[in-house]
Write an enzyme that holds these catalytic residues in place. Structure first.
Site, PDB file in Angstrom:
ATOM      1  N   TYR A  70      58.106  87.484  46.828  1.00 27.76           N
ATOM      2  CA  TYR A  70      58.699  86.165  47.127  1.00 27.76           C
ATOM      3  C   TYR A  70      60.225  86.243  47.041  1.00 27.76           C
ATOM      4  O   TYR A  70      60.937  85.845  47.968  1.00 27.76           O
ATOM      5  CB  TYR A  70      58.141  85.168  46.123  1.00 27.76           C
ATOM      6  CG  TYR A  70      58.656  83.745  46.240  1.00 27.76           C
ATOM      7  CD1 TYR A  70      58.516  83.023  47.420  1.00 27.76           C
ATOM      8  CD2 TYR A  70      59.234  83.104  45.136  1.00 27.76           C
ATOM      9  CE1 TYR A  70      58.955  81.703  47.501  1.00 27.76           C
ATOM     10  CE2 TYR A  70      59.663  81.793  45.209  1.00 27.76           C
ATOM     11  CZ  TYR A  70      59.524  81.099  46.392  1.00 27.76           C
ATOM     12  OH  TYR A  70      59.948  79.795  46.474  1.00 27.76           O
ATOM     13  N   LYS A 126      62.868  85.901  50.044  1.00 27.24           N
ATOM     14  CA  LYS A 126      63.759  84.725  50.059  1.00 27.24           C
ATOM     15  C   LYS A 126      65.234  85.154  50.075  1.00 27.24           C
ATOM     16  O   LYS A 126      66.060  84.505  50.712  1.00 27.24           O
ATOM     17  CB  LYS A 126      63.458  83.770  48.897  1.00 27.24           C
ATOM     18  CG  LYS A 126      62.103  83.071  48.994  1.00 27.24           C
ATOM     19  CD  LYS A 126      61.881  82.357  50.322  1.00 27.24           C
ATOM     20  CE  LYS A 126      62.203  80.891  50.301  1.00 27.24           C
ATOM     21  NZ  LYS A 126      61.895  80.198  51.570  1.00 27.24           N
ATOM     22  N   GLY A 159      55.222  74.261  57.581  1.00 28.07           N
ATOM     23  CA  GLY A 159      54.675  74.128  56.224  1.00 28.07           C
ATOM     24  C   GLY A 159      54.666  72.661  55.823  1.00 28.07           C
ATOM     25  O   GLY A 159      54.865  72.308  54.656  1.00 28.07           O
ATOM     26  N   ASP A 176      51.658  73.357  60.500  1.00 31.05           N
ATOM     27  CA  ASP A 176      51.227  74.040  59.280  1.00 31.05           C
ATOM     28  C   ASP A 176      50.030  74.911  59.632  1.00 31.05           C
ATOM     29  O   ASP A 176      49.351  74.661  60.638  1.00 31.05           O
ATOM     30  CB  ASP A 176      50.841  73.015  58.188  1.00 31.05           C
ATOM     31  CG  ASP A 176      50.961  73.601  56.786  1.00 31.05           C
ATOM     32  OD1 ASP A 176      50.472  74.725  56.567  1.00 31.05           O
ATOM     33  OD2 ASP A 176      51.548  72.939  55.914  1.00 31.05           O
ATOM     34  N   ILE A 177      49.772  75.880  58.775  1.00 30.90           N
ATOM     35  CA  ILE A 177      48.613  76.763  58.993  1.00 30.90           C
ATOM     36  C   ILE A 177      47.345  76.071  58.488  1.00 30.90           C
ATOM     37  O   ILE A 177      46.241  76.431  58.855  1.00 30.90           O
ATOM     38  CB  ILE A 177      48.867  78.128  58.312  1.00 30.90           C
ATOM     39  CG1 ILE A 177      48.012  79.219  58.897  1.00 30.90           C
ATOM     40  CG2 ILE A 177      48.729  78.043  56.798  1.00 30.90           C
ATOM     41  CD1 ILE A 177      48.541  80.608  58.607  1.00 30.90           C
ATOM     42  N   GLY A 199      52.619  70.895  52.682  1.00 31.42           N
ATOM     43  CA  GLY A 199      52.752  71.397  51.316  1.00 31.42           C
ATOM     44  C   GLY A 199      53.432  70.375  50.412  1.00 31.42           C
ATOM     45  O   GLY A 199      53.685  69.230  50.796  1.00 31.42           O
ATOM     46  N   GLN A 200      53.741  70.821  49.194  1.00 34.96           N
ATOM     47  CA  GLN A 200      54.307  69.928  48.172  1.00 34.96           C
ATOM     48  C   GLN A 200      55.619  69.286  48.645  1.00 34.96           C
ATOM     49  O   GLN A 200      55.828  68.086  48.466  1.00 34.96           O
ATOM     50  CB  GLN A 200      54.570  70.718  46.881  1.00 34.96           C
ATOM     51  CG  GLN A 200      55.065  69.855  45.726  1.00 34.96           C
ATOM     52  CD  GLN A 200      55.657  70.666  44.572  1.00 34.96           C
ATOM     53  OE1 GLN A 200      55.965  71.847  44.723  1.00 34.96           O
ATOM     54  NE2 GLN A 200      55.813  70.035  43.431  1.00 34.96           N
TER      55      GLN A 200
HETATM   56  C1  AKB Z   1      57.632  79.192  42.421  1.00 33.61           C
HETATM   57  O1  AKB Z   1      57.363  79.032  41.217  1.00 33.61           O
HETATM   58  O2  AKB Z   1      57.295  80.182  43.083  1.00 33.61           O
HETATM   59  C2  AKB Z   1      58.437  78.120  43.115  1.00 33.61           C
HETATM   60  C3  AKB Z   1      59.894  78.417  43.068  1.00 33.61           C
HETATM   61  C4  AKB Z   1      60.642  78.305  41.815  1.00 33.61           C
HETATM   62  O3  AKB Z   1      60.451  78.756  44.074  1.00 33.61           O
HETATM   63  N1  AKB Z   1      58.176  76.838  42.542  1.00 33.61           N
END
Ligand code: AKB
Length: 314
Positions: free
Chosen positions: A141, A145, A8, A34-35, A11-12
């Site tokens: 997400y 995580k 990745g 990265d993709i 990315g940012q």
């Molecule tokens: C998001 O908003 O998904 C990310 C995070 C807080 O992990 N910036």
């Protein structure tokens, strides 16, 4: 000597980490994957197209380049994850499992896997959240995580793989844009302000979330990377924090420097995600174990962002 792989990478966070790892190890020992296509500015690096769900390709890349350390940044963030939960599961959960398995098989020395405040939920205390707390995330997400954190801890305990991670709050930066997160509004607001445009914010004006300026996030990641393993009482799940604010507070801070800046509020599906997350985080375990300390306050972050985006001189 081996190499350091960043997944990745464009990315940012990756775009900030590349120069830091280049200074530490040298350009020829940093491998980027990265993709998405590599930006022109990284064309002198060893660049690789990689989908982390492709275990075979990942392992080949790692053995071809004798990977010693991994910074696994490839992830689908919270808002994008709700649009495509299946893809988020594959990238975040299966991708992380692939990284850990490949790292174990190829005797990688250390794996860094950032986590997020997205692991928390409405059952978590709202303020000063400790490392060990209730986590029942409702976003894909968050679910993936938490899985990543638990997998990291499992690989450390079961196989002795040195996996380390920290829970990033919303990250504010000016080098590369964030993509697909709930906290992205904070970066977008700056860009609209310096262009002297009105901003429509998708998070409600009074929703407070933990945030951090990118230099502190990078400082934290490298401090954890360099920390003495013996001193770590946690592995994949350190809390770190800097400051918290609501969109209205950020709007006011920017308006102090750009008086005609205005924001309207039109919360969308991302509001529900934001409401799952706490307002403030306790980072004392990270301070105690590896000396974490944030340098930037909200005020100095706003000054520095505007300076670097060319909007306002201090
Ligand atoms: C998001 O908003 O998904 C990310 C995070 C807080 O992990 N910036």
């Amino acid at each position: 000597m081996g190499t350091t792989l960043i997944t990745g990478a464009y990315g940012q966070v990756g775009q900030e980490l590349i120069p830091i790892l280049t200074r530490k190890f040298g350009m020829d020992r940093v491998v980027l994957a990265d993709i998405v296509k590599a930006p022109e500015k990284f064309s002198k690096y060893s660049n690789h197209n990689l989908d982390v769900t492709d275990r075979e390709k990942l392992e080949k890349l790692m053995s071809d380049h004798d990977v010693e350390y991994i910074f696994h940044l490839a992830a689908i963030l919270s808002a994008s994850g709700e649009k495509n939960p299946g893809k988020a599961f594959l990238t975040n959960a299966i991708g992380t499992h692939n990284i850990l398995e490949a790292a174990r098989e190829l005797s990688v020395k250390r794996v860094m896997i950032p986590s997020t405040i997205g692991v928390f939920s409405r059952e978590t205390p709202r303020r000063n959240v400790p490392v060990n707390t209730v986590m029942k995330p409702r976003t894909m997400y968050g679910i993936t995580k938490v899985t990543g954190e638990m997998l990291g801890n499992y690989y450390f305990q079961k196989f002795g793989l040195d996996v380390r991670g920290l829970r990033f709050p919303g990250l504010i930066s000016y080098t590369a844009p964030p993509g697909g997160g709930t906290t992205d509004y904070s970066v977008e607001m700056f860009h609209y302000a310096v262009r002297r445009e009105k901003y429509s914010c998708y998070i409600a004006r009074d929703t407070v979330l933990p945030m951090m300026y990118m230099p502190d996030a990078m400082g934290a990641m490298m401090a954890l990377f360099d920390a003495d393993l013996q001193r770590l009482r946690f592995h994949s799940d350190y809390n770190i924090s800097a400051f918290s604010f609501s969109p209205a507070e950020l709007e006011a801070a920017i308006r102090k420097r750009i008086p005609d800046f205005t924001v309207t509020y039109a919360p969308d599906y991302r509001q529900e995600i934001a409401e799952e997350w706490p307002e403030t985080i306790d980072s004392s375990e990270a301070a105690r174990d590896w000396g974490f300390r944030a340098e930037y306050s909200m005020d100095s972050m706003v000054d520095d962002m505007l300076l670097n985006l060319g909007g306002v001189r201090r």
